[in-house]
Motif scaffolding. Structure first.
Motif, PDB file in Angstrom:
ATOM      1  N   PHE A 126       0.833  -1.200   0.000  1.00 44.54           N
ATOM      2  CA  PHE A 126       0.000   0.000   0.000  1.00 44.54           C
ATOM      3  C   PHE A 126       0.875   1.260   0.000  1.00 44.54           C
ATOM      4  CE2 PHE A 126      -1.488   3.189   3.122  1.00 44.54           C
ATOM      5  CZ  PHE A 126      -2.441   3.825   2.345  1.00 44.54           C
ATOM      6  N   LEU A 127       1.964   1.273   0.806  1.00 43.20           N
ATOM      7  CA  LEU A 127       2.862   2.416   0.819  1.00 43.20           C
ATOM      8  C   LEU A 127       3.631   2.549  -0.488  1.00 43.20           C
ATOM      9  CD1 LEU A 127       4.280   2.281   4.465  1.00 43.20           C
ATOM     10  CD2 LEU A 127       2.399   3.658   3.576  1.00 43.20           C
ATOM     11  N   ASP A 128       3.973   1.401  -1.102  1.00 40.54           N
ATOM     12  CA  ASP A 128       4.638   1.448  -2.416  1.00 40.54           C
ATOM     13  C   ASP A 128       3.734   2.130  -3.446  1.00 40.54           C
ATOM     14  OD1 ASP A 128       6.842   0.185  -1.392  1.00 40.54           O
ATOM     15  OD2 ASP A 128       6.231  -1.832  -2.071  1.00 40.54           O
ATOM     16  N   VAL A 129       2.466   1.699  -3.444  1.00 40.38           N
ATOM     17  CA  VAL A 129       1.529   2.290  -4.401  1.00 40.38           C
ATOM     18  C   VAL A 129       1.317   3.783  -4.092  1.00 40.38           C
ATOM     19  CG1 VAL A 129      -0.856   2.233  -5.240  1.00 40.38           C
ATOM     20  CG2 VAL A 129       0.396   0.110  -4.863  1.00 40.38           C
ATOM     21  N   THR A 130       1.239   4.115  -2.790  1.00 39.81           N
ATOM     22  CA  THR A 130       1.074   5.518  -2.411  1.00 39.81           C
ATOM     23  C   THR A 130       2.251   6.359  -2.887  1.00 39.81           C
ATOM     24  OG1 THR A 130      -0.224   4.878  -0.471  1.00 39.81           O
ATOM     25  CG2 THR A 130       0.755   7.089  -0.463  1.00 39.81           C
ATOM     26  N   GLN A 131       3.468   5.807  -2.738  1.00 40.64           N
ATOM     27  CA  GLN A 131       4.657   6.528  -3.193  1.00 40.64           C
ATOM     28  C   GLN A 131       4.634   6.733  -4.711  1.00 40.64           C
ATOM     29  OE1 GLN A 131       8.318   4.749  -1.901  1.00 40.64           O
ATOM     30  NE2 GLN A 131       9.589   6.367  -2.763  1.00 40.64           N
ATOM     31  N   GLN A 132       4.172   5.693  -5.432  1.00 42.26           N
ATOM     32  CA  GLN A 132       4.073   5.824  -6.877  1.00 42.26           C
ATOM     33  C   GLN A 132       3.022   6.864  -7.260  1.00 42.26           C
ATOM     34  OE1 GLN A 132       3.255   1.825  -8.101  1.00 42.26           O
ATOM     35  NE2 GLN A 132       5.333   1.090  -7.693  1.00 42.26           N
ATOM     36  N   ARG A 133       1.930   6.886  -6.512  1.00 36.28           N
ATOM     37  CA  ARG A 133       0.887   7.871  -6.799  1.00 36.28           C
ATOM     38  C   ARG A 133       1.402   9.301  -6.557  1.00 36.28           C
ATOM     39  NH1 ARG A 133      -4.491   6.371  -6.659  1.00 36.28           N
ATOM     40  NH2 ARG A 133      -4.825   8.545  -7.263  1.00 36.28           N
ATOM     41  N   LEU A 134       2.206   9.461  -5.486  1.00 36.56           N
ATOM     42  CA  LEU A 134       2.741  10.780  -5.199  1.00 36.56           C
ATOM     43  C   LEU A 134       3.678  11.276  -6.295  1.00 36.56           C
ATOM     44  CD1 LEU A 134       3.465  10.648  -1.372  1.00 36.56           C
ATOM     45  CD2 LEU A 134       1.833  12.122  -2.546  1.00 36.56           C
ATOM     46  N   ALA A 135       4.304  10.329  -7.011  1.00 34.94           N
ATOM     47  CA  ALA A 135       5.214  10.715  -8.094  1.00 34.94           C
ATOM     48  C   ALA A 135       4.471  11.080  -9.373  1.00 34.94           C
ATOM     49  CB  ALA A 135       6.213   9.582  -8.370  1.00 34.94           C
ATOM     50  N   ALA A 136       3.165  10.824  -9.431  1.00 36.65           N
ATOM     51  CA  ALA A 136       2.395  11.145 -10.636  1.00 36.65           C
ATOM     52  C   ALA A 136       2.355  12.663 -10.830  1.00 36.65           C
ATOM     53  CB  ALA A 136       0.979  10.578 -10.525  1.00 36.65           C
ATOM     54  N   PRO A 137       2.407  13.159 -12.074  1.00 41.48           N
ATOM     55  CA  PRO A 137       2.498  14.608 -12.301  1.00 41.48           C
ATOM     56  C   PRO A 137       1.170  15.350 -12.214  1.00 41.48           C
ATOM     57  CG  PRO A 137       2.581  13.446 -14.391  1.00 41.48           C
ATOM     58  CD  PRO A 137       2.545  12.380 -13.326  1.00 41.48           C
ATOM     59  N   ALA A 138       0.034  14.662 -12.317  1.00 43.16           N
ATOM     60  CA  ALA A 138      -1.249  15.363 -12.461  1.00 43.16           C
ATOM     61  C   ALA A 138      -2.138  15.220 -11.241  1.00 43.16           C
ATOM     62  CB  ALA A 138      -1.982  14.858 -13.709  1.00 43.16           C
ATOM     63  N   LEU A 139      -1.560  15.173 -10.062  1.00 40.33           N
ATOM     64  CA  LEU A 139      -2.373  15.016  -8.852  1.00 40.33           C
ATOM     65  C   LEU A 139      -3.028  16.345  -8.490  1.00 40.33           C
ATOM     66  CD1 LEU A 139      -0.138  12.812  -6.526  1.00 40.33           C
ATOM     67  CD2 LEU A 139      -2.186  12.132  -7.765  1.00 40.33           C
ATOM     68  N   THR A 140      -4.291  16.256  -8.090  1.00 37.12           N
ATOM     69  CA  THR A 140      -4.990  17.431  -7.596  1.00 37.12           C
ATOM     70  C   THR A 140      -4.914  17.459  -6.070  1.00 37.12           C
ATOM     71  OG1 THR A 140      -7.128  16.324  -7.436  1.00 37.12           O
ATOM     72  CG2 THR A 140      -6.549  17.312  -9.568  1.00 37.12           C
ATOM     73  N   GLN A 141      -5.352  18.572  -5.495  1.00 36.82           N
ATOM     74  CA  GLN A 141      -5.339  18.673  -4.039  1.00 36.82           C
ATOM     75  C   GLN A 141      -6.327  17.681  -3.424  1.00 36.82           C
ATOM     76  OE1 GLN A 141      -5.447  22.656  -2.642  1.00 36.82           O
ATOM     77  NE2 GLN A 141      -5.761  22.122  -0.509  1.00 36.82           N
ATOM     78  N   ALA A 142      -7.418  17.398  -4.117  1.00 37.95           N
ATOM     79  CA  ALA A 142      -8.370  16.399  -3.617  1.00 37.95           C
ATOM     80  C   ALA A 142      -7.734  15.012  -3.579  1.00 37.95           C
ATOM     81  CB  ALA A 142      -9.626  16.394  -4.485  1.00 37.95           C
ATOM     82  N   ASP A 143      -6.942  14.678  -4.626  1.00 34.38           N
ATOM     83  CA  ASP A 143      -6.237  13.394  -4.635  1.00 34.38           C
ATOM     84  C   ASP A 143      -5.277  13.296  -3.455  1.00 34.38           C
ATOM     85  OD1 ASP A 143      -7.567  12.717  -6.972  1.00 34.38           O
ATOM     86  OD2 ASP A 143      -5.987  13.537  -8.249  1.00 34.38           O
ATOM     87  N   LEU A 144      -4.533  14.373  -3.220  1.00 40.58           N
ATOM     88  CA  LEU A 144      -3.555  14.348  -2.132  1.00 40.58           C
ATOM     89  C   LEU A 144      -4.251  14.275  -0.777  1.00 40.58           C
ATOM     90  CD1 LEU A 144      -1.128  17.044  -3.555  1.00 40.58           C
ATOM     91  CD2 LEU A 144      -0.660  14.596  -3.356  1.00 40.58           C
ATOM     92  N   ASN A 145      -5.354  14.955  -0.613  1.00 35.47           N
ATOM     93  CA  ASN A 145      -6.097  14.861   0.650  1.00 35.47           C
ATOM     94  C   ASN A 145      -6.610  13.447   0.875  1.00 35.47           C
ATOM     95  OD1 ASN A 145      -5.757  17.530   1.402  1.00 35.47           O
ATOM     96  ND2 ASN A 145      -7.558  18.221   0.271  1.00 35.47           N
ATOM     97  N   ARG A 146      -7.034  12.776  -0.195  1.00 38.36           N
ATOM     98  CA  ARG A 146      -7.498  11.399  -0.065  1.00 38.36           C
ATOM     99  C   ARG A 146      -6.345  10.475   0.334  1.00 38.36           C
ATOM    100  NH1 ARG A 146      -9.502   9.648  -5.414  1.00 38.36           N
ATOM    101  NH2 ARG A 146     -11.179  11.126  -4.950  1.00 38.36           N
ATOM    102  N   LEU A 147      -5.145  10.707  -0.270  1.00 35.38           N
ATOM    103  CA  LEU A 147      -3.979   9.885   0.107  1.00 35.38           C
ATOM    104  C   LEU A 147      -3.643  10.083   1.581  1.00 35.38           C
ATOM    105  CD1 LEU A 147      -1.608  10.335  -2.969  1.00 35.38           C
ATOM    106  CD2 LEU A 147      -2.919   8.307  -2.351  1.00 35.38           C
ATOM    107  N   ARG A 199       3.577  11.219   4.144  1.00 35.22           N
ATOM    108  CA  ARG A 199       2.671  12.284   4.542  1.00 35.22           C
ATOM    109  C   ARG A 199       3.311  13.656   4.336  1.00 35.22           C
ATOM    110  NH1 ARG A 199       0.861   8.709   8.657  1.00 35.22           N
ATOM    111  NH2 ARG A 199       2.485   9.467  10.065  1.00 35.22           N
ATOM    112  N   GLU A 200       4.586  13.770   4.709  1.00 34.37           N
ATOM    113  CA  GLU A 200       5.272  15.052   4.519  1.00 34.37           C
ATOM    114  C   GLU A 200       5.386  15.406   3.044  1.00 34.37           C
ATOM    115  OE1 GLU A 200       6.100  17.253   6.762  1.00 34.37           O
ATOM    116  OE2 GLU A 200       5.154  15.932   8.247  1.00 34.37           O
ATOM    117  N   ALA A 201       5.657  14.389   2.227  1.00 39.37           N
ATOM    118  CA  ALA A 201       5.739  14.644   0.781  1.00 39.37           C
ATOM    119  C   ALA A 201       4.395  15.108   0.238  1.00 39.37           C
ATOM    120  CB  ALA A 201       6.213  13.378   0.048  1.00 39.37           C
ATOM    121  N   ALA A 202       3.324  14.446   0.700  1.00 37.72           N
ATOM    122  CA  ALA A 202       1.982  14.845   0.256  1.00 37.72           C
ATOM    123  C   ALA A 202       1.649  16.252   0.726  1.00 37.72           C
ATOM    124  CB  ALA A 202       0.940  13.844   0.758  1.00 37.72           C
ATOM    125  N   LYS A 203       2.003  16.564   1.992  1.00 35.46           N
ATOM    126  CA  LYS A 203       1.734  17.903   2.507  1.00 35.46           C
ATOM    127  C   LYS A 203       2.514  18.965   1.745  1.00 35.46           C
ATOM    128  CE  LYS A 203       0.591  16.449   7.231  1.00 35.46           C
ATOM    129  NZ  LYS A 203       1.027  16.487   8.654  1.00 35.46           N
TER     130      LYS A 203
END
Length: 526
Positions: free
Chosen positions: A161-182, A210-214
């Motif tokens: 789950f953390l691996d997938v989360t890290q991959q999602r954080l590396a995606a270029p088109a994340l919105t703030q709603a996506d990051l809040n959900r993560l 979490r820090e990366a997402a923030k």
């Protein structure tokens, strides 16, 4: 107030999100089962016995899929909602990123995770969570590895789950709603996870994520604030340009182009609302209030201007009608000079009159010009006839000039004077000549007249007895004076005084010169 596209998410991705939500809901169910304290004993070990995952194409999700690993399954598994149901409403529970397809984990990973768990004397599964031991639930088997393995697999599921989360954080088109959900998924999944493994390391990694997402949220927030500030500046400048347009002097305003701009004002405002970020409610309401107020002021000024303009046009029409009336009254006058001056005065009044309606001005100007043309056409015809007559008069006067210039007063002065009087009488009878030739021929006639007067004066001086007597008396006096000055010169020479001699000679020479002039005059008179 329109809803922000960033808050709702792009509508064009609705289909792709439906599939993602379906798969994420499935992963949520699996992780929720992992985190439950009491786990079932019958966990299918054969991948063929587990339910199949919903297919997700690479075009439907940007997340790269890691190496598939098995995950424990509840029995029976709840049926996921259909894509149509997910498209029509939000999921009731927070979603987590997509988990990898279920398959067996390698034995080394499981064995490393098992090292953090145990079964106490009461038959309860415990895990070493940092410096404390935490109970997970009763053991389902007397065999330690068999009882702890589902918890170890849950731990590996969280790693995945953390691996997938890290991959999602590396995606270029994340919105703030996506990051809040993560962030929400990280918070829920990492709150006392019911798994066995290196939980402190798991939490440390989750904290980094979490820090990366923030940080990404902070960047997006800054970009959003900058975009909002830019949009505020742009819309404020737009409102100020409209206010500046409205503040233009009505006499200098181009009402046609200004009206077109004001008509497109609302459309331009809506375009900026649609294409740009939304502003805060207070700012947008204030700007719209200013814009609406400017539009009302523009409409009011336009009504006032054109109302005043109609009054000006009516006054201009009245003034010009009076000028036309006077012009038409004079159009058949034959008193050329005064009437020409009167028409020039009317033209000055026409130019000074206020401007009126263009069509009416043109019609009135046509009437005024027609009256002028009637008068000046008649005057020009008269001038052409007069010009032909004056040219004939010029020819007669040039003949008279030739006759006058042939007179010789030195031979017979009285005959020349009589001929000149005849020429002058015929000159007056000849009439006017063209203005351009008047001075030339007048100057020639004056020259002949002056020569006759000069000859007459000379003859009078020559024959006047009083003049002769004055000349003879002056000559006699000078002869006596010369004799006296000659004696003075002789005496001065005898004295030998040079200064006295010089003065005597100068006085004698002056009297001799005077005598010469008088004697020459006497000869002329004789």
């Amino acid at each position: 107030m329109r809803t922000s596209a960033r808050a709702l998410g792009p509508r064009r991705d609705a289909g792709r999100r439906v599939v993602l939500l379906t798969v994420e809901f499935d992963a949520m169910v699996r992780c929720a089962t992992i985190m439950t304290p009491s786990l079932p004993t019958a966990v299918p070990r054969d991948p063929a016995e587990r339910p199949k995952e919903l297919p997700v194409s690479e075009s439907e999700t940007p997340d790269p899929t890691p190496t598939p690993r098995p995950t424990p399954r509840p029995a029976p598994r709840p049926k996921p909602p259909s894509p149509a149901a997910l498209a029509g409403r939000k999921p009731s529970a927070p979603l987590i990123p997509v988990a990898p397809p279920v398959q067996d984990y390698d034995e080394d990973s499981i064995r490393q995770a098992l090292a953090f768990g145990d079964i106490d004397e009461n038959g309860v599964v415990v895990v070493q969570d940092g410096t404390q031991k935490r109970e997970l639930g009763p053991a389902t088997s007397t065999d330690r590895d068999e009882a702890l393995t589902p918890f170890a697999r849950g731990y590996l599921d969280l790693v995945a789950f953390l691996d997938v989360t890290q991959q999602r954080l590396a995606a270029p088109a994340l919105t703030q709603a996506d990051l809040n959900r993560l962030l929400e998924n990280l918070r829920k999944n990492m709150k006392e996870p019911q798994v066995i493994g290196d939980i402190p390391a798991l939490r440390a990694r989750a904290a980094e994520l979490r820090e990366a997402a923030k940080e990404k949220i902070h960047v997006l927030e800054q970009e959003r604030l900058e975009a909002r500030e830019t949009a505020t500046t742009e819309r404020t400048a737009f409102v100020e340009s409209i206010e500046e347009l409205v503040a233009t002097d009505p006499e200098r305003m181009s009402w046609k182009s200004s009206g077109e701009r004001m008509r497109g004002m609302v459309g331009e405002w809506k375009r900026m609302q649609k294409e740009g970020p939304s502003l805060d409610r207070a700012t947008e309401d204030a700007l719209w209030k200013r814009l609406s107020s400017a539009r009302s002021a523009f409409d009011r000024k336009r009504r006032q201007f054109f109302s005043h303009l109609d009054e000006q046009h009516a006054e201009a029409e009245k003034v010009r009608e009076d000028i036309i009336r006077r012009a038409e009254e004079m159009q058949h006058s034959t008193d050329w000079g005064p009437t020409v001056r009167a028409y020039r005065s009317l033209m000055d009044e026409w130019r000074a009159a206020p401007r009126g309606n263009r069509k009416k001005d043109d019609a009135q100007w046509a009437r005024f010009k027609a009256a002028q043309d009637t008068f000046f056409t008649a005057r020009n015809e008269d001038l052409r006839a007069t010009d032909a007559e004056q040219k004939e008069n010029l020819a007669r006067k040039e003949e008279l000039l030739t006759e006058a210039e042939a007179l010789d007063p030195s031979t017979d002065l009285e005959k020349a004077k009589e001929a000149m009087r005849s020429i002058q009488d015929r000159w007056d009878e000849a009439g006017k000549v063209p203005r351009s030739d008047m001075r030339r021929i007048e100057d020639r006639l004056r020259t002949v007249e002056r020569s006759l007067r000069q000859a007459e004066e000379d003859e009078w001086r020559r024959t006047d007895p009083r003049t002769r007597a004055r000349v003879e008396g002056a000559s006699s006096q000078l002869h006596e004076a010369i004799s006296s000055y000659q004696e003075d010169l002789d005496r001065a020479r005898q004295s030998g005084d040079p200064e006295r001699i010089r003065k005597a000679e100068e006085a004698l020479e002056a009297r001799r010169q005077w005598l010469e002039v008088i004697e020459r005059s006497a000869r002329d008179l004789g």
